[in-house]
Design a protein around this motif. Structure first.
Motif, PDB file in Angstrom:
ATOM      1  N   ALA A 187       0.828  -1.201   0.000  1.00 57.55           N
ATOM      2  CA  ALA A 187       0.000   0.000   0.000  1.00 57.55           C
ATOM      3  C   ALA A 187       0.866   1.257   0.000  1.00 57.55           C
ATOM      4  CB  ALA A 187      -0.931   0.000   1.212  1.00 57.55           C
ATOM      5  N   MET A 188       1.919   1.246   0.807  1.00 61.21           N
ATOM      6  CA  MET A 188       2.811   2.399   0.856  1.00 61.21           C
ATOM      7  C   MET A 188       3.555   2.559  -0.471  1.00 61.21           C
ATOM      8  SD  MET A 188       4.295   2.003   4.727  1.00 61.21           S
ATOM      9  CE  MET A 188       5.115   3.595   4.743  1.00 61.21           C
ATOM     10  N   LEU A 189       4.032   1.451  -1.027  1.00 55.49           N
ATOM     11  CA  LEU A 189       4.748   1.503  -2.301  1.00 55.49           C
ATOM     12  C   LEU A 189       3.866   2.090  -3.398  1.00 55.49           C
ATOM     13  CD1 LEU A 189       7.117   0.830  -4.170  1.00 55.49           C
ATOM     14  CD2 LEU A 189       6.251  -1.521  -4.299  1.00 55.49           C
ATOM     15  N   ALA A 225       2.260   9.117  -6.191  1.00 56.24           N
ATOM     16  CA  ALA A 225       2.531  10.517  -5.857  1.00 56.24           C
ATOM     17  C   ALA A 225       3.767  11.056  -6.577  1.00 56.24           C
ATOM     18  CB  ALA A 225       2.706  10.662  -4.346  1.00 56.24           C
ATOM     19  N   GLY A 226       4.493  10.171  -7.266  1.00 58.26           N
ATOM     20  CA  GLY A 226       5.704  10.601  -7.951  1.00 58.26           C
ATOM     21  C   GLY A 226       6.862  10.874  -7.023  1.00 58.26           C
ATOM     22  N   PHE A 227       6.804  10.305  -5.800  1.00 59.22           N
ATOM     23  CA  PHE A 227       7.906  10.507  -4.860  1.00 59.22           C
ATOM     24  C   PHE A 227       9.202   9.927  -5.399  1.00 59.22           C
ATOM     25  CE2 PHE A 227      10.661   8.832  -1.540  1.00 59.22           C
ATOM     26  CZ  PHE A 227      10.884   9.953  -0.765  1.00 59.22           C
ATOM     27  N   ILE A 228       9.105   8.814  -6.085  1.00 53.57           N
ATOM     28  CA  ILE A 228      10.301   8.109  -6.541  1.00 53.57           C
ATOM     29  C   ILE A 228       9.993   7.378  -7.842  1.00 53.57           C
ATOM     30  CG2 ILE A 228       9.804   5.953  -5.286  1.00 53.57           C
ATOM     31  CD1 ILE A 228      12.828   5.957  -4.509  1.00 53.57           C
ATOM     32  N   ALA A 233      -3.160   3.820   1.768  1.00 58.95           N
ATOM     33  CA  ALA A 233      -3.224   3.236   0.427  1.00 58.95           C
ATOM     34  C   ALA A 233      -3.956   4.146  -0.551  1.00 58.95           C
ATOM     35  CB  ALA A 233      -3.915   1.872   0.470  1.00 58.95           C
ATOM     36  N   ILE A 234      -4.834   5.026  -0.042  1.00 53.13           N
ATOM     37  CA  ILE A 234      -5.559   5.941  -0.919  1.00 53.13           C
ATOM     38  C   ILE A 234      -5.233   7.401  -0.585  1.00 53.13           C
ATOM     39  CG2 ILE A 234      -7.443   4.326  -1.370  1.00 53.13           C
ATOM     40  CD1 ILE A 234      -9.114   5.926   0.681  1.00 53.13           C
ATOM     41  N   GLY A 235      -4.107   7.615   0.087  1.00 53.70           N
ATOM     42  CA  GLY A 235      -3.676   8.973   0.395  1.00 53.70           C
ATOM     43  C   GLY A 235      -4.456   9.647   1.502  1.00 53.70           C
ATOM     44  N   LYS A 236      -5.205   8.876   2.306  1.00 56.98           N
ATOM     45  CA  LYS A 236      -6.035   9.433   3.365  1.00 56.98           C
ATOM     46  C   LYS A 236      -5.603   8.930   4.745  1.00 56.98           C
ATOM     47  CE  LYS A 236      -8.791  11.587   0.495  1.00 56.98           C
ATOM     48  NZ  LYS A 236      -8.781  13.079   0.409  1.00 56.98           N
ATOM     49  N   GLY A 266      -0.788  10.505   3.254  1.00 56.82           N
ATOM     50  CA  GLY A 266      -1.685  11.357   4.041  1.00 56.82           C
ATOM     51  C   GLY A 266      -0.928  12.232   5.017  1.00 56.82           C
ATOM     52  N   ALA A 267      -1.547  12.497   6.155  1.00 57.70           N
ATOM     53  CA  ALA A 267      -0.966  13.395   7.154  1.00 57.70           C
ATOM     54  C   ALA A 267       0.180  12.719   7.899  1.00 57.70           C
ATOM     55  CB  ALA A 267      -2.042  13.838   8.136  1.00 57.70           C
TER      56      ALA A 267
END
Length: 276
Positions: free
Chosen positions: A21-23, A29-32, A129-132, A159-160
């Motif tokens: 989920a984190m991956l 998000a384009g982090f990596i 997993a859904i940015g929340k 998320g936060a």
């Protein structure tokens, strides 16, 4: 240089439900870039799911190149095996910031297994997993300002992100936000079941329960007043909501029940730390 290019290579150890989920969140998000991600996962099926995302995968730490020095390492293995897993990565983390999401595993365990490493203990939850999601972190004294910012960017894809100054507060956060989604899911189950007992079709009851929790949560996030005031606003004297709340709030019934649940989760987190 773009922001994604400054994040360096990342090693994810363990790609089960939370790790995957984190991956997915980092990539979305384009982090990596996918080709900068290295995943060690012994389970063949889970490794195949990770590979399908375009990242590099390995069955064990021994398969990594001897000179591999990732900028960031995320440990997403079960708490019970953390101490056994760590030594195999000691030579790879000398220049890394290491982030552990294993419940109950203190930073001291990471420092014992990996030596004097820059370590961050994090407690995310599944809505990441859904940015929340919500993630609470604690960093040891070896973590630099640049590393702390990189970890915050990494985890904010889910998320936060909240930082605490005392590591013991991670266990409290585990009882609240880490385990909390399961409490809410069970509440949805129970609310839907109550609806069916009142005669609603099961699918309708479940839809109403989901939508009600989603809508109420979104309103609580958007409002600039506390939840207690929102509750008062929807509770008309002598109305249906007041009748229901009388059951939930009499003798602090719901508050006490949630307190007991959170205390049980907190106690287990502390036990896991002791077992580690």
């Amino acid at each position: 240089m773009t922001e994604v290019a400054t994040n360096g290579e990342l090693l994810l150890v363990g790609c089960g439900n939370m790790g995957r989920a984190m991956l997915q969140g980092w990539l979305a998000a384009g982090f990596i870039r996918p080709d900068d991600v290295h995943v060690v996962e012994p389970a063949e099926a889970l490794r195949a799911e990770a590979a399908a995302l375009g990242v590099r995968t390995y069955a064990s730490a021994e398969a990594l190149d001897a000179g591999f020095k990732p900028a960031t390492v995320v440990l997403a293995v079960k708490p019970q095996v953390m101490a056994v897993v760590l030594p195999a990565y000691r030579s790879h983390v000398t220049e890394s910031v290491v982030v552990s999401i294993a419940a109950g595993i203190p930073v001291s365990v990471l420092e014992t297994g990996l030596a004097a490493v820059a370590a961050v203990r994090a407690m995310p939850n599944t809505p990441a997993a859904i940015g929340k999601g919500s993630t609470v972190i604690f960093a040891n004294e070896h973590v630099s300002h640049e590393q702390a910012e990189r970890v915050a960017r990494l985890l904010s894809a889910g998320g936060a992100v909240h930082s605490v100054e005392r590591e013991a507060l991670i266990d409290a956060a585990t009882a609240l936000s880490g385990s909390g989604p399961a409490y809410v899911f069970h509440f949805i189950e129970a609310l839907a079941e109550a609806g069916t007992q009142l005669g609603l079709p099961p699918q309708t009851a479940l839809a109403l329960a989901r939508e009600t929790v989603f809508g109420a949560g979104a309103l609580a996030m958007a409002a600039d007043i506390p939840p207690a005031e929102l509750r008062r606003q929807v509770t008309s004297p002598g109305g249906t909501t007041e009748a229901a709340l009388r059951v939930l709030m009499e003798n602090d019934a719901l508050k006490d029940l949630l307190g007991l649940a959170a205390t049980a989760a907190h106690s287990r987190a502390v036990e896991l730390a002791g077992e580690a």
